[in-house]
Design a protein around this motif. Sequence first.
Motif, mmCIF file in Angstrom:
data_model
loop_
_atom_site.group_PDB
_atom_site.id
_atom_site.type_symbol
_atom_site.label_atom_id
_atom_site.label_comp_id
_atom_site.label_asym_id
_atom_site.label_seq_id
_atom_site.Cartn_x
_atom_site.Cartn_y
_atom_site.Cartn_z
ATOM 1 N N GLU A 95 43.379 61.666 54.265
ATOM 2 C CA GLU A 95 43.788 60.381 53.712
ATOM 3 C C GLU A 95 43.374 60.337 52.249
ATOM 4 O O GLU A 95 42.346 60.911 51.882
ATOM 5 N N HIS A 96 44.182 59.653 51.451
ATOM 6 C CA HIS A 96 43.832 59.442 50.049
ATOM 7 C C HIS A 96 44.234 58.019 49.677
ATOM 8 O O HIS A 96 45.404 57.658 49.795
ATOM 9 N N PHE A 97 43.245 57.235 49.261
ATOM 10 C CA PHE A 97 43.483 55.847 48.886
ATOM 11 C C PHE A 97 43.379 55.696 47.375
ATOM 12 O O PHE A 97 42.474 56.255 46.755
ATOM 13 N N SER A 98 44.291 54.931 46.801
ATOM 14 C CA SER A 98 44.174 54.516 45.408
ATOM 15 C C SER A 98 44.488 53.023 45.378
ATOM 16 O O SER A 98 44.753 52.415 46.417
ATOM 17 N N LYS A 99 44.484 52.450 44.205
ATOM 18 C CA LYS A 99 44.647 50.996 44.095
ATOM 19 C C LYS A 99 45.911 50.500 44.815
ATOM 20 O O LYS A 99 45.846 49.554 45.595
ATOM 21 N N ASN A 100 47.039 51.119 44.555
ATOM 22 C CA ASN A 100 48.308 50.634 45.114
ATOM 23 C C ASN A 100 48.988 51.589 46.081
ATOM 24 O O ASN A 100 50.104 51.327 46.516
ATOM 25 N N HIS A 101 48.341 52.721 46.383
ATOM 26 C CA HIS A 101 48.955 53.714 47.270
ATOM 27 C C HIS A 101 47.966 54.175 48.333
ATOM 28 O O HIS A 101 46.763 54.253 48.075
ATOM 29 N N ILE A 102 48.517 54.515 49.481
ATOM 30 C CA ILE A 102 47.758 55.215 50.517
ATOM 31 C C ILE A 102 48.604 56.414 50.927
ATOM 32 O O ILE A 102 49.784 56.275 51.262
ATOM 33 N N PHE A 103 47.985 57.596 50.840
ATOM 34 C CA PHE A 103 48.655 58.827 51.240
ATOM 35 C C PHE A 103 47.999 59.308 52.527
ATOM 36 O O PHE A 103 46.785 59.504 52.573
ATOM 37 N N LEU A 104 48.788 59.505 53.557
ATOM 38 C CA LEU A 104 48.302 59.977 54.851
ATOM 39 C C LEU A 104 48.966 61.320 55.148
ATOM 40 O O LEU A 104 50.187 61.451 54.983
#
Length: 157
Positions: A66-75
């Motif tokens: 998982e990768h979280f940023s302010k406006n995105h989540i990548f799974l």
Amino acid sequence: MKYARLTKEQFDELHAEFSSFLATQAIDKAEWDSIKENRPVVAEQELDVFSDLIWEGVLSRAEFLEHFSKNHIFLFQCFETYVQSIVLKSLVPETDFLTKDGLQWLSDNMFTENIEMKVGKKVFTEDRNSSIFDLIQQGAFLSDGQLFKQINTIIES
């Protein structure tokens, strides 16, 4: 070195494993202390080889990231030859997925026009483990895949 050297904290956590690693090379504590003091280049090489062995094991078992940023989540779900991805993007700029409130907002707005969702698949063009390591270097972390599975189940139904 194929990956990255483990941090001091990681070496501390893996002290027993590192001792076993040295033992397989017939290096006891006294010998290791001598190598560190008299042959620092060799000591560095041993740390690098051990780091790569640990990374190789971790990456070989990696299935979800998982990768979280302010406006995105990548799974991501990693398979043998490809990675499947789900990307969630907030269309509301003030949303911040790095906060508890942002994640609650996601939960409340998951299937509204405020969330853009994309699904993708990418074949590994290089070694699988190197590709996964690259994702980690970019900020992804290993996960149990719970969020990926929940969203994927909804998408597929």
